[in-house]
Design a protein around this motif. Structure first.
Motif, short mmCIF file in Angstrom:
data_model
loop_
_atom_site.label_atom_id
_atom_site.label_comp_id
_atom_site.label_asym_id
_atom_site.label_seq_id
_atom_site.Cartn_x
_atom_site.Cartn_y
_atom_site.Cartn_z
N ALA A 1 -26.83 40.18 4.61
CA ALA A 1 -25.81 39.71 3.65
C ALA A 1 -24.85 40.83 3.29
O ALA A 1 -23.63 40.62 3.23
CB ALA A 1 -26.49 39.16 2.40
N VAL A 2 -25.39 42.02 3.06
CA VAL A 2 -24.54 43.15 2.67
C VAL A 2 -23.63 43.57 3.83
O VAL A 2 -22.45 43.86 3.62
CB VAL A 2 -25.40 44.35 2.20
CG1 VAL A 2 -24.53 45.59 1.99
CG2 VAL A 2 -26.11 44.00 0.91
N ARG B 1 -24.37 51.50 4.85
CA ARG B 1 -24.75 52.54 3.88
C ARG B 1 -25.06 51.98 2.49
O ARG B 1 -25.99 52.46 1.84
CB ARG B 1 -23.66 53.60 3.79
CG ARG B 1 -23.51 54.46 5.03
CD ARG B 1 -24.59 55.50 5.16
NE ARG B 1 -24.42 56.27 6.39
CZ ARG B 1 -25.23 57.23 6.79
NH1 ARG B 1 -26.28 57.54 6.05
NH2 ARG B 1 -25.01 57.87 7.92
N PRO B 2 -24.32 50.98 1.96
CA PRO B 2 -24.67 50.47 0.63
C PRO B 2 -26.09 49.93 0.57
O PRO B 2 -26.81 50.14 -0.42
CB PRO B 2 -23.63 49.35 0.40
CG PRO B 2 -22.47 49.75 1.22
CD PRO B 2 -23.06 50.38 2.46
N THR B 3 -26.53 49.22 1.63
CA THR B 3 -27.90 48.71 1.65
C THR B 3 -28.90 49.86 1.63
O THR B 3 -29.93 49.80 0.96
CB THR B 3 -28.14 47.85 2.91
OG1 THR B 3 -27.12 46.86 2.98
CG2 THR B 3 -29.49 47.17 2.86
N ASN C 1 -26.42 59.43 2.05
CA ASN C 1 -25.69 58.16 2.14
C ASN C 1 -24.44 58.16 1.28
O ASN C 1 -23.41 57.58 1.62
CB ASN C 1 -26.59 56.99 1.76
CG ASN C 1 -27.64 56.71 2.81
OD1 ASN C 1 -27.36 56.77 4.01
ND2 ASN C 1 -28.86 56.44 2.40
N ASN C 2 -24.54 58.82 0.11
CA ASN C 2 -23.38 58.92 -0.77
C ASN C 2 -22.29 59.77 -0.13
O ASN C 2 -21.10 59.47 -0.25
CB ASN C 2 -23.79 59.50 -2.12
CG ASN C 2 -22.74 59.24 -3.18
OD1 ASN C 2 -22.28 58.11 -3.31
ND2 ASN C 2 -22.37 60.25 -3.93
N LEU D 1 -16.06 55.54 3.29
CA LEU D 1 -15.66 54.17 2.95
C LEU D 1 -14.76 54.16 1.73
O LEU D 1 -13.73 53.47 1.72
CB LEU D 1 -16.90 53.32 2.69
CG LEU D 1 -16.64 51.90 2.15
CD1 LEU D 1 -15.93 51.04 3.19
CD2 LEU D 1 -17.94 51.24 1.73
N TYR D 2 -15.13 54.93 0.71
CA TYR D 2 -14.33 54.96 -0.51
C TYR D 2 -12.94 55.53 -0.25
O TYR D 2 -11.95 55.08 -0.83
CB TYR D 2 -15.03 55.77 -1.60
CG TYR D 2 -16.41 55.27 -1.96
CD1 TYR D 2 -16.69 53.90 -1.95
CD2 TYR D 2 -17.44 56.13 -2.28
CE1 TYR D 2 -17.96 53.42 -2.26
CE2 TYR D 2 -18.71 55.66 -2.60
CZ TYR D 2 -18.95 54.30 -2.59
OH TYR D 2 -20.20 53.84 -2.90
#
Length: 605
Positions: free
Chosen positions: A107-108, A147-149, A325-326, A332-333
């Motif tokens: 989903a993410v 990465r968010p997951t 990951n950050n 991405l940001y």
């Protein structure tokens, strides 16, 4: 670099976990709640299992000296049953957790692709003509979907591990305070190694983005269909294969160098951890031999130390993962924080319909971002309702840039562009662009059905609307489509099954039909018949007035057979309009237009 920009970069590295969590929550709130519930349950179960194992060992030890061994074994069997139940519950929770994790990840990933696609649509054309943008996009596409997951999974692991660790740590400290020292000594060094080399690898990848993209480009050249003919005719395959191999060899060597150093550092950290584990085992065994604890206690405390070390390593590893990951999510940001320079008005004005005065360029000048060369300089011209205007000039004279400004893909550096006296910047972009039908010289070839290829010109219509076939008949492409195996439902191109490839001229006729389908007041045709043969071109322009149906048109063409039909011709030279008028008038003047026309006319006499 300024202090302000350094501070902004630091903020990006430290304050972005909330965005990752928000992405995951937006993708599936239900999955997120289920994951949190499982964290609590799975955090408590290990302590219960360990305590039951202690009770079993102690019960077995007691049974060895019990007078009634059958009764004693019933107690042992009951405890084993409880332990089996706890193990089954743990397995069930793990199974459900894996299902939740998989569903959440899928989903993410889809949600993040949606965010990337939305941003790709939002950013200005300027970014697509800037190589630094493609570096940013490449990094965002690599890291954004997953990465968010990972960040949320790390947070879940931290929560679950924290609950279990607190239980184990309390148990171990009650045994001996030295166990806490050994625990930290076993787990912490490896985390410092991980943090150090995560940043090294991140900086290396960021610095090698262009090399990664270039190797990807050579792979695309070698495996795609667009360059297949030339690669074979000019024997370019080995050249591109060699360049791809050299790039990959360099990238591979640099990355392996980092990995070798990291592996050695991790081995040293693990050596220290192993020593700490066996030191704890020795301490527990010593206390057991002294009679301070039972055999079951020895099993429990050593098991607790091993589990606690696993939880602590997992938690510290999760912290290292969060940091890593950050770091990568900052790519991405960086992409999501791009701001469009062609902005929507705060209080948009309705687009006049019908158009009464027309389009007007008033002293317009333009320079592409990052360049010092003025592409358009003080250009003034107008296009009245129903008027056909042609732009001519040598390559690089500014004609296509003029069209980009008209479509508001860029805004002028100086001057204004108006529609019925209203600055284009006062219209909502989607409303204004709906009034323009465009075919560029690098027109798109969509590997969809013939019907969809035309329908994309005006998706406000239903895909089966009769105007699609009517417009195709006007442009003369209907006969071509009806000869295809499935008519309008035939897929075009060879990317997908049952597709039919078209010639360049046939693709251009499809694109021309797509442009004319739109109920737009202004038609922009950039080399609209460059791939058509003379007979087909004549057929198209014989119906040109009928196709326009009172609409204004702007033609860019090097074919004077096309240009001479225009009401007004503007001659561009080095970004300026140097002549204007009808065909006969410009020929009589004997200027730049007459020279260009005479050169082309020689080939037809």
């Amino acid at each position: 670099m300024s202090n302000k920009s350094v501070k902004r970069q630091k903020t990006r590295k430290t304050l972005r976990l909330d965005r990752a969590v928000r992405f995951v929550w937006q993708a599936g709130p239900g999955w997120s709640i289920a994951s949190l519930a499982l964290v609590v349950i799975q955090g408590v179960l290990p302590l219960l299992s360990l305590y039951l194992m202690k009770l079993i060992v102690d019960a077995v030890t007691y049974s060895l000296g019990a007078p009634d061994k059958a009764v004693a074994f019933k107690h042992v069997a009951l405890l084993i049953g409880f332990a089996a139940g706890a193990a089954l519950l743990n397995s069930l929770c793990q199974l459900i957790a894996n299902l939740v994790k998989e569903a959440q990840t899928l989903a993410v990933t889809d949600h993040m692709y949606g965010i990337l696609h939305a941003k790709s649509i939002e950013v200005d054309l300027e970014y697509y003509e800037n190589p630094k943008y493609f570096d940013t996009l490449h990094r965002a596409q690599q890291e954004g979907p997953y990465r968010p997951t990972r960040i949320v999974n790390d947070l879940v692991q931290l929560g679950q591990g924290g609950i279990s660790l607190m239980a184990m740590a309390g148990l171990l400290i009650s045994f001996h305070w030295g166990m806490a020292v050994l625990l930290i000594g076993a787990a912490v060094p490896g985390v410092f190694v991980r943090l150090k080399y995560s940043e090294k690898l991140f900086n290396w990848q960021k610095g090698r983005t262009q090399s990664e993209r270039k190797s990807g480009y050579f792979n695309w050249l070698l495996t795609g269909d667009q360059h297949a003919k030339e690669i074979r005719l000019f024997d370019l395959g080995e050249l591109f294969k060699h360049r791809f191999g050299e790039l990959r060899k360099t990238l591979r060597g640099e990355r392996l160098g980092i990995t070798r150093k990291r592996s050695f550092a991790e081995f040293l950290a693990q050596t220290g951890g192993t020593i700490a584990v066996f030191a704890s085992f020795a301490l527990i065994a010593y206390r057991t031999v002294q009679g301070a604890i039972t055999l079951g206690g020895m099993v429990m405390y050593f098991g607790a130390f091993q589990k606690a070390m696993g939880y602590l390593r997992g938690m510290l590893g999760a912290i290292a993962d969060l940091y890593e990951n950050n770091l990568y999510l900052s790519n991405l940001y960086e992409f999501l924080d791009l701001e469009p320079k062609v902005k929507e008005p705060l209080h948009p004005v309705s687009v006049p319909r019908p158009m009464r005065k027309g389009i007007s360029f008033e002293h317009v000048s333009f320079t592409y971002p990052g360049s010092d060369k003025e592409v358009l300089e003080d250009v003034s011209l107008s296009v009245e309702p129903g008027e056909v205007v042609a732009l001519v000039g040598e390559n690089g004279s500014g004609k296509t840039t003029f069209i980009k400004l008209l479509c508001r893909l860029y805004d002028p550096v100086e001057g204004t562009i108006t529609l019925d006296g209203i600055d284009l910047r006062q219209f909502r972009m989607s409303d204004f662009r709906r009034e323009i039908g465009v075919i560029f010289q690098d027109y798109a070839r969509y590997h969809l059905t013939a019907r969809e290829n035309i329908w994309l010109g005006d998706t406000n219509l239903t895909p089966g609307h009769q105007r699609i076939a009517e417009t195709a008949r006007y442009t003369g492409v209907d006969d071509l489509i009806m000869r295809l195996p499935k008519g309008y439902d035939t897929p075009l191109g060879k990317w997908f099954e049952d597709g039919e490839e078209l010639s360049l001229g046939e693709w251009q006729k499809i694109a021309l039909t797509r442009a004319f389908l739109r109920d737009a007041r202004i038609m922009v045709l950039d080399e609209p018949t460059s791939s058509l043969d003379a007979k087909t071109e004549y057929g198209v322009f014989k119906k040109f007035g009928q196709l326009l149906n009172g609409r204004s048109a702007i033609l860019i063409s090097h074919r004077f057979s096309t240009v001479r039909m225009a009401d007004t011709i503007y001659v561009f030279h080095e970004g300026r309009v140097i002549e204007s008028g009808a065909h006969e008038e410009l020929v009589r003047q004997g200027g730049k237009y007459a020279l260009l026309f005479e050169r082309q006319a020689r080939y037809y006499t």
